[in-house]
Motif scaffolding. Structure first.
Motif, PDB file in Angstrom:
ATOM      1  N   ILE A 126      -4.226   6.565  12.343  1.00 50.47           N
ATOM      2  CA  ILE A 126      -4.217   6.950  10.930  1.00 50.47           C
ATOM      3  C   ILE A 126      -3.387   5.969  10.110  1.00 50.47           C
ATOM      4  O   ILE A 126      -3.737   5.619   8.984  1.00 50.47           O
ATOM      5  N   SER A 127      -2.288   5.480  10.686  1.00 50.35           N
ATOM      6  CA  SER A 127      -1.425   4.558   9.937  1.00 50.35           C
ATOM      7  C   SER A 127      -2.173   3.274   9.569  1.00 50.35           C
ATOM      8  O   SER A 127      -1.960   2.718   8.491  1.00 50.35           O
ATOM      9  N   GLN A 128      -3.060   2.818  10.446  1.00 48.86           N
ATOM     10  CA  GLN A 128      -3.845   1.617  10.135  1.00 48.86           C
ATOM     11  C   GLN A 128      -4.817   1.891   8.993  1.00 48.86           C
ATOM     12  O   GLN A 128      -5.039   1.028   8.137  1.00 48.86           O
ATOM     13  N   SER A 129      -5.404   3.082   8.987  1.00 50.57           N
ATOM     14  CA  SER A 129      -6.307   3.448   7.895  1.00 50.57           C
ATOM     15  C   SER A 129      -5.554   3.504   6.573  1.00 50.57           C
ATOM     16  O   SER A 129      -6.065   3.061   5.537  1.00 50.57           O
ATOM     17  N   ILE A 130      -4.340   4.029   6.608  1.00 50.74           N
ATOM     18  CA  ILE A 130      -3.521   4.087   5.392  1.00 50.74           C
ATOM     19  C   ILE A 130      -3.139   2.676   4.954  1.00 50.74           C
ATOM     20  O   ILE A 130      -3.185   2.352   3.761  1.00 50.74           O
ATOM     21  N   ALA A 131      -2.777   1.833   5.914  1.00 52.32           N
ATOM     22  CA  ALA A 131      -2.436   0.442   5.593  1.00 52.32           C
ATOM     23  C   ALA A 131      -3.624  -0.256   4.940  1.00 52.32           C
ATOM     24  O   ALA A 131      -3.476  -0.988   3.955  1.00 52.32           O
ATOM     25  N   HIS A 132      -4.820  -0.012   5.487  1.00 51.01           N
ATOM     26  CA  HIS A 132      -6.030  -0.611   4.920  1.00 51.01           C
ATOM     27  C   HIS A 132      -6.254  -0.110   3.497  1.00 51.01           C
ATOM     28  O   HIS A 132      -6.618  -0.886   2.599  1.00 51.01           O
ATOM     29  N   HIS A 133      -6.027   1.182   3.269  1.00 46.51           N
ATOM     30  CA  HIS A 133      -6.192   1.756   1.924  1.00 46.51           C
ATOM     31  C   HIS A 133      -5.220   1.108   0.936  1.00 46.51           C
ATOM     32  O   HIS A 133      -5.604   0.769  -0.197  1.00 46.51           O
ATOM     33  N   LEU A 134      -3.964   0.947   1.353  1.00 48.48           N
ATOM     34  CA  LEU A 134      -2.967   0.332   0.470  1.00 48.48           C
ATOM     35  C   LEU A 134      -3.315  -1.126   0.181  1.00 48.48           C
ATOM     36  O   LEU A 134      -3.119  -1.617  -0.940  1.00 48.48           O
ATOM     37  N   GLU A 135      -3.848  -1.809   1.186  1.00 48.05           N
ATOM     38  CA  GLU A 135      -4.300  -3.196   0.965  1.00 48.05           C
ATOM     39  C   GLU A 135      -5.416  -3.238  -0.061  1.00 48.05           C
ATOM     40  O   GLU A 135      -5.477  -4.157  -0.896  1.00 48.05           O
ATOM     41  N   GLN A 136      -6.299  -2.270  -0.032  1.00 49.03           N
ATOM     42  CA  GLN A 136      -7.390  -2.233  -1.002  1.00 49.03           C
ATOM     43  C   GLN A 136      -6.851  -2.069  -2.423  1.00 49.03           C
ATOM     44  O   GLN A 136      -7.395  -2.639  -3.383  1.00 49.03           O
ATOM     45  N   LEU A 137      -5.782  -1.288  -2.580  1.00 47.47           N
ATOM     46  CA  LEU A 137      -5.161  -1.119  -3.900  1.00 47.47           C
ATOM     47  C   LEU A 137      -4.600  -2.448  -4.402  1.00 47.47           C
ATOM     48  O   LEU A 137      -4.637  -2.738  -5.598  1.00 47.47           O
ATOM     49  N   ILE A 138      -4.081  -3.249  -3.466  1.00 48.39           N
ATOM     50  CA  ILE A 138      -3.575  -4.569  -3.827  1.00 48.39           C
ATOM     51  C   ILE A 138      -4.728  -5.500  -4.166  1.00 48.39           C
ATOM     52  O   ILE A 138      -4.698  -6.233  -5.154  1.00 48.39           O
ATOM     53  N   LEU A 139      -5.788  -5.434  -3.362  1.00 47.55           N
ATOM     54  CA  LEU A 139      -6.931  -6.317  -3.569  1.00 47.55           C
ATOM     55  C   LEU A 139      -7.654  -6.056  -4.881  1.00 47.55           C
ATOM     56  O   LEU A 139      -8.142  -6.987  -5.522  1.00 47.55           O
ATOM     57  N   ASP A 140      -7.725  -4.786  -5.295  1.00 49.02           N
ATOM     58  CA  ASP A 140      -8.443  -4.528  -6.549  1.00 49.02           C
ATOM     59  C   ASP A 140      -7.521  -4.571  -7.766  1.00 49.02           C
ATOM     60  O   ASP A 140      -7.936  -4.302  -8.885  1.00 49.02           O
ATOM     61  N   GLY A 141      -6.257  -4.952  -7.518  1.00 46.79           N
ATOM     62  CA  GLY A 141      -5.336  -5.137  -8.635  1.00 46.79           C
ATOM     63  C   GLY A 141      -4.624  -3.880  -9.087  1.00 46.79           C
ATOM     64  O   GLY A 141      -3.860  -3.914 -10.048  1.00 46.79           O
ATOM     65  N   SER A 142      -4.874  -2.739  -8.421  1.00 51.51           N
ATOM     66  CA  SER A 142      -4.178  -1.511  -8.805  1.00 51.51           C
ATOM     67  C   SER A 142      -2.680  -1.622  -8.542  1.00 51.51           C
ATOM     68  O   SER A 142      -1.873  -0.964  -9.202  1.00 51.51           O
ATOM     69  N   LEU A 143      -2.327  -2.429  -7.547  1.00 47.24           N
ATOM     70  CA  LEU A 143      -0.927  -2.750  -7.280  1.00 47.24           C
ATOM     71  C   LEU A 143      -0.772  -4.256  -7.443  1.00 47.24           C
ATOM     72  O   LEU A 143      -1.373  -5.027  -6.703  1.00 47.24           O
ATOM     73  N   ALA A 144       0.003  -4.672  -8.423  1.00 46.85           N
ATOM     74  CA  ALA A 144       0.141  -6.083  -8.761  1.00 46.85           C
ATOM     75  C   ALA A 144       1.305  -6.721  -8.001  1.00 46.85           C
ATOM     76  O   ALA A 144       2.174  -6.015  -7.467  1.00 46.85           O
ATOM     77  N   PRO A 145       1.350  -8.064  -7.936  1.00 45.06           N
ATOM     78  CA  PRO A 145       2.462  -8.755  -7.281  1.00 45.06           C
ATOM     79  C   PRO A 145       3.808  -8.315  -7.843  1.00 45.06           C
ATOM     80  O   PRO A 145       3.972  -8.197  -9.060  1.00 45.06           O
ATOM     81  N   ASP A 146       4.746  -8.036  -6.955  1.00 49.72           N
ATOM     82  CA  ASP A 146       6.110  -7.644  -7.305  1.00 49.72           C
ATOM     83  C   ASP A 146       6.200  -6.208  -7.824  1.00 49.72           C
ATOM     84  O   ASP A 146       7.254  -5.783  -8.254  1.00 49.72           O
ATOM     85  N   GLN A 147       5.086  -5.472  -7.808  1.00 54.57           N
ATOM     86  CA  GLN A 147       5.113  -4.081  -8.249  1.00 54.57           C
ATOM     87  C   GLN A 147       5.649  -3.188  -7.141  1.00 54.57           C
ATOM     88  O   GLN A 147       5.342  -3.370  -5.968  1.00 54.57           O
TER      89      GLN A 147
END
Length: 244
Positions: A8-29
């Protein structure tokens, strides 16, 4: 043969990466707290901790003692003594090279923001625009930059976001050059204000082509105006930015 599901932790990590990839989480945020992520994603805090640890190991997330977890700056920002910053202050053409890059990248960002901005993005862009509009034009470089940055982040293109983030110091210096040289000259200020309004309304009304043209025209106008002043007066002011 049954394929084993990833932890499950890998799935969550993948989800958080997607937020970074689509710009929902920006650099240094900063990431939401473990408790907030746990509640939002419906998993335990230990799972969240494992996911963040995995992303930290891959260099996507950095943890700051006593502050929390932040999106890493995947593309590094030039240091104050970097060769590129030295060129910026030592050679006049570097400023105009930067404007050429800004015109294309910020034009594309405005185009994408007009297409992709969500309700939160539009709120942030509107807030930044209003703050810039009412500020003292001679001291609003940081607010000017914040307006353009809000549009970049609304593009939801992580490569574009990270690339422009890596140029933050140089862009701040170029905005400062614009403010201190042009804002007290009414004819230039009026055109800059007009461009800002055009960019804002085009993005908010989702007119992507107009947004791109307005953003490019704005940066090109600033560049051409500074060239003319430098030609007429033999120099322009290149003041350093004090970061907050």
């Amino acid at each position: 043969m049954t394929t084993k599901s990833p932890p499950i932790s890998q799935s969550i990590a993948h989800h958080l990466e997607q937020l970074i990839l689509d710009g929902s989480l920006a650099p240094d945020q900063k990431f939401p707290s473990e408790r907030q992520l746990s509640t939002k994603l419906g998993v335990s805090r230990s799972i969240i901790r494992e996911a963040l640890h995995e992303l930290q190991g891959r260099g996507v997330v950095e943890t700051r003692h006593g502050q929390g977890s932040f999106v890493a700056k995947i593309i590094s920002t030039p240091e104050d003594n970097s060769p590129l910053l030295q060129l910026f202050f030592g050679h006049s053409r570097t400023l105009y090279d930067l404007f050429e890059v800004r015109a294309q990248l910020e034009g594309q960002a405005a185009n994408l923001a007009a297409q992709r901005a969500n309700e939160k993005d539009q709120y942030v862009i509107t807030k930044a625009f209003n703050a810039m509009e009412v500020a003292n034009p001679l001291t609003n470089a940081s607010l000017d930059h914040a307006f353009h940055q809000a549009i970049v982040e609304a593009s939801h293109n992580p490569v574009l976001v990270h690339t422009l983030s890596s140029l933050k110091k140089l862009i701040l210096h170029s905005v400062q050059a614009s403010v201190v040289n042009l804002s007290h000259r009414e004819i230039f200020k009026q055109q800059i204000d007009k461009h800002h309004r055009q960019i804002y309304h085009a993005v908010i009304s989702r007119q992507s082509e107009w947004a791109q043209k307005a953003a490019i025209a704005h940066v090109q106008h600033v560049s051409e105006s500074l060239r003319q002043i430098e030609k007429d007066e033999q120099s322009i002011i290149r003041a350093a930015i004090e970061e907050d």
